[in-house]
Enzyme design. Sequence first.
Site: not given
Length: 753
Positions: A181, A241, A292, A488, A667, A676, A709, A711
């Site tokens: 992890h 994970h 796992h 796990h 993205d 959005e 800006d 965004h």
Amino acid sequence: MGSSTSIQHQFAFQNAEKAFKAATLIQRWYRRYVARLEMRRQCTWSIFQSIEYAGQQDQIKLHDFFSYLMDHFTPSSHNERDFLDRMFTEERFPQDAEMEKYSDYESIEVPDSYTGPHLSFPLLPDHATALVEAFRLKQQLHARYVLNLLHETRKHLAQLPNINRLSTCYSEEITVCGDLHGQLDDLIFIFYKNGLPSPERAYVFNGDFVDRGKDSVEILMVLFAFMLVYPKEFHLNRGNHEDHMMNLRYGFTKEVMHKYKTHGKKILRTLQDVFCWLPLATLVDEKVLILHGGVSNRTDLELLAKLNRHKIVSTLRYKMRKENEKQAEEKRKANQTSSAQTPTPWFLPQSRSLPSSPFHLRSDKAPKTSRSSSIPCGAPLERKESSWQVQHSVGLELERCQQQVGFPVIREKEEPLLLTSKADPVVGERPEPTREEWKQVVDILWSDPMTQEGCKANTVRGGGCYFGPDVTEQLLQKYNLQLLIRSHECKPEGYEFCHNRKVLTIFSASNYYEVGSNRGAYVKLGPSLSPHIVQYQANKATHMLTMRQRISRVEESALRALREKLFAHSSDLLDEFKKHDADKTGLITLKDWAAAVESVLHLGLPWRMLWPQLVNTSMDNALEYKSWLEDLAKEQLSHENIQSSLLETLYRNRSNLETIFRIIDSDHSGFISLDEFRQTWKLFSSHMNINITDDCICDLARSIDFNKDGHIDINEFLEAFRLVEQSCSEGQPSDCPQSTNANDSDCSSSGAP
């Protein structure tokens, strides 16, 4: 003389009797002291685990949230429909044909000012060792080398079977490590204590390399480098994970984008594909199975060995990779032509018609670069494909003969298939994994053992199952195994045997919850396959603390986390307390307090035992609950001027909101556009029952875009949630600012630089 001697003997006996009594009292006191410390330690451990599993339960609630949106929201325009397609369908994931573009590392230049480690391929042992040393000194690997390493790793993994096979005949011993992890100190400590990988020292790392810790990228680079240097001695299994959906919530996506701001998107896309190629299990001497999570009553190793693991993108949803871009485009157009048909969430289980014939060829659809490296050059493409089909047919016939004579068959690795044409993927195509095969993978990555007999759904984690000793015994007998090694689950000592010592849990991330909370461990297997456990503490500070200091430190951290959890549900707790306060005295008894808290949080904790640590009251068996809730709020209020009720809502929803933000930010740029934001908030407000108009959303988007800006970043996104929740809590929707001529186009263009 005789009387004097008897008196001396009498005094001696009396002194001895006092000494024995003193020793008994000291021993009794010490045992009680240790018992109390152990009780505190177990209680603290229960708090940490309950909160961790409650977080995984929140992931299920987030899925329910999106399911609600898809069931109750109908797109009103082509823009909204395209937005949903992009958010909730597979088009947001990279297609196999795109992977060549994301693996384009040669165009990335390494500046002369770069002082970090350099890599050249093929890798040598010195390269991997230098990488460990560089990361120990907090140096960062350049993005070009990261992408190059991931490219070579994907090519190697694509050639491996679903179930790797190791033998102790070729190595002195095999070391099995559990969850890391993102804790690089633990990995370095393991190599320091046990030795670096070599032909005589094989390693198996059993999944969950990333998330939660701050050095997940470095751990992956080290593991992948050693795997390429020692491909026969160094093996990796996939964990739950190693999943891009988990990474969105538990920190790995954020870590990559923080460390590699320019090329982070390429790295994440490539990593997503690499994770899909990780093997599912490892078998040592055909006797020890390493995976796992665990198993279930339907676990079938033969089926796991044959399925197409690369098509299983995420274990949180039954939805496989598209066969090619053409089919994806056709499906998208079909969805657009049917206005009554809403797109299906990309993380929810779906049924689809799949070929069921075992003789139907499958296509792993690996990237072009991977395929070309695993197939000898020089022969025409058609001849290579024909040769693969012949080998595949011979292999199927050999399997049939082995089954007839009574040999168990678990298929080894299959050579990847190169399609004859991008435009014609049907020729030589192999079927996608079925829903049953997907469930098989979910079970081995998510399941946990239990003491009771049988097998039941793991409702706490939301995936896999709880399996009992009888399920373990059935699997071991069916495949002639003697031990199951899993990870796990965090264990206080770093390991734990269960099911008559036939299941061993190994967890290698020490100090997982807090410094001093748990040890790490790894297990060594020799030719006799008798497990030898090695425990450790990677943090030197823990060795300087007494047992009482360690427990007190961990207990304080656990109680702090629990108070935050209580504060996040203050409103629900107040309603529940009022139910128990029929006379409206403002007081509640200890018994009623414990019952009310458990009914709201569902953590299964010993609340009566926790009463002295959580409640500061002069009354022995009564609590003034309103003042107690106010004290909780004072502890959590920040320097910002935020109302307690709003901060409570943020505490409760922040993790979900951050995950939603990263889903919208497909993205991984760290920003979402105003359009959005408007469309997402329209969905979100419908679920939260917030009556807010499009004009109000547009003005809200413009008002929280602080730097103008065009965004919105994650902090601005959380601020929007706080403002709308505040407006809703004040009960004045009419006060929401209105825009005279606001519309969809105005919202998407306003605020732009």
